[in-house]
Design a protein around this motif. Structure first.
Motif, PDB file in Angstrom:
ATOM      1  N   ASP A  77     -20.728 102.652  76.133  1.00 52.40           N
ATOM      2  CA  ASP A  77     -19.286 102.578  76.361  1.00 52.40           C
ATOM      3  C   ASP A  77     -18.529 102.921  75.076  1.00 52.40           C
ATOM      4  O   ASP A  77     -19.066 102.834  73.975  1.00 52.40           O
ATOM      5  N   GLU A  78     -17.264 103.300  75.234  1.00 50.73           N
ATOM      6  CA  GLU A  78     -16.374 103.522  74.105  1.00 50.73           C
ATOM      7  C   GLU A  78     -15.145 102.648  74.265  1.00 50.73           C
ATOM      8  O   GLU A  78     -14.484 102.690  75.297  1.00 50.73           O
ATOM      9  N   HIS A  79     -14.880 101.831  73.258  1.00 52.25           N
ATOM     10  CA  HIS A  79     -13.687 100.980  73.233  1.00 52.25           C
ATOM     11  C   HIS A  79     -13.624 100.033  74.438  1.00 52.25           C
ATOM     12  O   HIS A  79     -12.532  99.644  74.869  1.00 52.25           O
ATOM     13  N   ASN A  80     -14.789  99.677  74.989  1.00 48.34           N
ATOM     14  CA  ASN A  80     -14.868  98.755  76.132  1.00 48.34           C
ATOM     15  C   ASN A  80     -14.116  99.250  77.369  1.00 48.34           C
ATOM     16  O   ASN A  80     -13.770  98.454  78.253  1.00 48.34           O
ATOM     17  N   ARG A  81     -13.888 100.555  77.477  1.00 51.72           N
ATOM     18  CA  ARG A  81     -13.154 101.080  78.634  1.00 51.72           C
ATOM     19  C   ARG A  81     -13.880 100.758  79.941  1.00 51.72           C
ATOM     20  O   ARG A  81     -13.265 100.323  80.920  1.00 51.72           O
ATOM     21  N   THR A  82     -15.178 101.023  79.964  1.00 51.79           N
ATOM     22  CA  THR A  82     -15.931 100.843  81.207  1.00 51.79           C
ATOM     23  C   THR A  82     -16.114  99.370  81.523  1.00 51.79           C
ATOM     24  O   THR A  82     -15.991  98.948  82.680  1.00 51.79           O
ATOM     25  N   VAL A  83     -16.430  98.580  80.510  1.00 49.48           N
ATOM     26  CA  VAL A  83     -16.585  97.144  80.711  1.00 49.48           C
ATOM     27  C   VAL A  83     -15.286  96.549  81.252  1.00 49.48           C
ATOM     28  O   VAL A  83     -15.306  95.752  82.206  1.00 49.48           O
ATOM     29  N   ASP A  84     -14.168  96.909  80.661  1.00 45.48           N
ATOM     30  CA  ASP A  84     -12.886  96.391  81.133  1.00 45.48           C
ATOM     31  C   ASP A  84     -12.612  96.822  82.574  1.00 45.48           C
ATOM     32  O   ASP A  84     -12.113  96.036  83.393  1.00 45.48           O
ATOM     33  N   ALA A  85     -12.928  98.083  82.894  1.00 43.17           N
ATOM     34  CA  ALA A  85     -12.723  98.564  84.265  1.00 43.17           C
ATOM     35  C   ALA A  85     -13.635  97.828  85.237  1.00 43.17           C
ATOM     36  O   ALA A  85     -13.224  97.477  86.352  1.00 43.17           O
ATOM     37  N   ALA A  86     -14.874  97.581  84.837  1.00 44.61           N
ATOM     38  CA  ALA A  86     -15.806  96.866  85.703  1.00 44.61           C
ATOM     39  C   ALA A  86     -15.329  95.443  85.962  1.00 44.61           C
ATOM     40  O   ALA A  86     -15.376  94.940  87.100  1.00 44.61           O
TER      41      ALA A  86
END
Length: 304
Positions: free
Chosen positions: A282-291
């Motif tokens: 991930d970059e800058h927690n973009r995917t984690v935040d979206a998940a």
């Protein structure tokens, strides 16, 4: 069957008016799961990933992001009554052996009077997450995914690309893929879905009209008794996507949130998962935040 002990949840805001998921999610145990409307279940495993690994770190990262998200949805109101069972202890062994062990655990979870929300982990665990539901009636899956994941199981065993072929072989009654990408699926696998009366709704169709897209998926599954919703986070466009196989042309987070919320409102839904979120990619927690926000959107749509 065993779980790693869940951690204590807490919010990240110092404002007493800022109720966050960290304030409303409570660590719990299987024998108390029915006291909650929904329970989170971590599945830290990526042994079946075909390409780049990292999804085993997904559950912890999604929980950390979810803890800081506010609990209020403008249309559905506040989300509440959420328990956390912790992470399923994943045994050593082949992918098939892991699936068998996890299936025994998910069967016990589905037997509770609560909504299971599985935090993956890779897509191979979709099979044991759904399989126990097949024992009690006709089941259909809406798979939010760039790919169909209906590959034939090779002699070496299941992979993250085989769960829906395995479920079809086990008696899955309906399948709809929402968010599929052009030029990401072989003709043979598309033909397999159509030959089994499944539905493919492309990412373009979701972007054009999310309501119509979900209506198409639900129409293809109107004959089933039970629905299961799966989100492979690579359904997102590569710009937002820290996963094993990101590609351009996918959904925006906003499109995914709306589509998941619409599908979650169906009264037949009996389970939900987010898989293939890989924090190391991930970059800058973009995917984690979206998940994490996809989990929140599901809970809002389901409870409304």
């Amino acid at each position: 069957m065993s779980f790693a002990e869940p951690e204590h949840w807490q919010g990240t805001s110092s404002d007493p008016s800022d109720e966050q998921f960290g304030h409303v999610v409570e660590a719990t145990s299987l024998d108390k799961a029915s006291e909650y409307d929904a329970v989170l279940v971590g599945e830290p495993y990526d042994g079946a990933v075909i390409s780049r690994k990292g999804a085993a770190d997904g559950p912890a990262a999604i929980r950390a992001a979810l803890a800081g998200i506010k609990s209020h949805h403008f249309d559905a109101g506040p989300v509440s009554s959420i328990g956390d069972l912790g992470d399923v202890v994943i045994p050593d062994g082949s992918v098939a052996e892991v699936q068998d062990a996890v299936r025994a655990t998910t069967a016990e979870i589905h037997a509770q009077d609560t909504m299971p929300v599985f935090l993956g982990g890779d897509n191979s665990l979709t099979f044991p997450n759904v399989a126990p539901l097949l024992e009690s009636g006709s089941v259909g899956v809406i798979n939010f995914d760039a790919h169909l994941d209906v590959r034939e199981v090779p002699e070496s065993g299941p992979t993250s690309g085989t769960p829906y072929r395995q479920l079809h072989d086990a008696g899955l009654a309906g399948y709809a893929c929402v968010g599929a990408r052009h030029f990401e699926t072989s003709t043979a696998y598309h033909d397999f879905v159509l030959d089994n009366e499944g539905e493919v709704v492309t990412a373009e169709e979701v972007s054009d009209d999310a309501v119509a897209a979900i209506d198409s998926a639900l129409s293809a599954l109107e004959h089933v008794d039970t629905l299961y919703l799966s989100v492979d986070i690579d359904v997102l466009d590569a710009v937002y996507c820290g996963a094993s196989a990101p590609t351009p042309g996918g959904l925006s987070p906003g499109d995914l949130f709306r589509a998941v919320r619409l599908a979650a409102s169906d009264d037949r839904v009996a389970g939900f998962e987010v898989v293939e979120c890989a924090p190391p990619l991930d970059e800058h927690n973009r995917t984690v935040d979206a998940a994490a926000r996809t989990v929140a959107q599901f809970l809002a749509g389901w409870s409304a």
